[in-house]
Design an enzyme around this catalytic site. Sequence first.
Site, mmCIF file in Angstrom:
data_model
loop_
_atom_site.group_PDB
_atom_site.id
_atom_site.type_symbol
_atom_site.label_atom_id
_atom_site.label_comp_id
_atom_site.label_asym_id
_atom_site.label_seq_id
_atom_site.Cartn_x
_atom_site.Cartn_y
_atom_site.Cartn_z
ATOM 1 N N HIS A 17 -6.308 12.308 58.772
ATOM 2 C CA HIS A 17 -6.700 11.387 57.698
ATOM 3 C C HIS A 17 -5.544 10.446 57.365
ATOM 4 C CE1 HIS A 17 -9.495 14.813 56.231
ATOM 5 N NE2 HIS A 17 -10.263 13.893 56.796
ATOM 6 N N LYS A 41 -21.568 21.029 47.303
ATOM 7 C CA LYS A 41 -20.611 21.519 48.290
ATOM 8 C C LYS A 41 -19.422 22.148 47.568
ATOM 9 C CE LYS A 41 -18.571 19.804 52.569
ATOM 10 N NZ LYS A 41 -18.252 18.601 53.340
ATOM 11 N N ARG A 90 -13.309 10.966 66.008
ATOM 12 C CA ARG A 90 -12.585 11.856 66.920
ATOM 13 C C ARG A 90 -13.311 12.009 68.242
ATOM 14 N NH1 ARG A 90 -12.838 16.678 62.782
ATOM 15 N NH2 ARG A 90 -14.871 15.717 62.791
ATOM 16 N N SER A 128 -10.706 19.203 58.499
ATOM 17 C CA SER A 128 -10.381 19.978 57.298
ATOM 18 C C SER A 128 -10.922 21.396 57.413
ATOM 19 C CB SER A 128 -10.948 19.291 56.055
ATOM 20 O OG SER A 128 -10.310 18.056 55.835
#
Length: 161
Positions: A17, A41, A90, A128
């Site tokens: 990030h 979440k 990614r 993460s």
Amino acid sequence: MKVAVYPGSFDPITNGHLDIISRASKVFDKVIVGVLINPEKKGMFSVDERVDLIKRVIKPFNNVSVQSFSGLLVNFMENNDSNVMIRGLRSVGDFEYELQTSLMNKKLNPNVETVFMMTSLEFSFLSSTAIKQVAVFGGCIKELVPDEIIDDVLRKAKEFN
């Protein structure tokens, strides 16, 4: 002034990030890191903690700030005079998801543009979620998250376990 928003959960912020933030800060006049408040979440860190962690690691960047937000991203962008969203990629899998999200945002606000930035090779495996797993099980997270927050992540991992 060209303002870009880099949205995400950043739970926690990773070196991947931070790489995107650093590179975006060289392209845009102002970059706002938008930390999404998602009540459905449960994260490792609270939204306020994530904002604090990000504030600590973006200090070297004069044109980068952080804010939390809830609701539609396009509304957050409009409220911050931005029509550019930054997304890091990614893999091809990321692209498929991000393309759909980008098209939905474009439908909601035709003025919104998405800028995709390929992650740097050394961070292409980072997420993460993976970092949380490594930390919870006692693995080394050095070089995965910014040095300034390693202790915070390890402390939270102990509580999370």
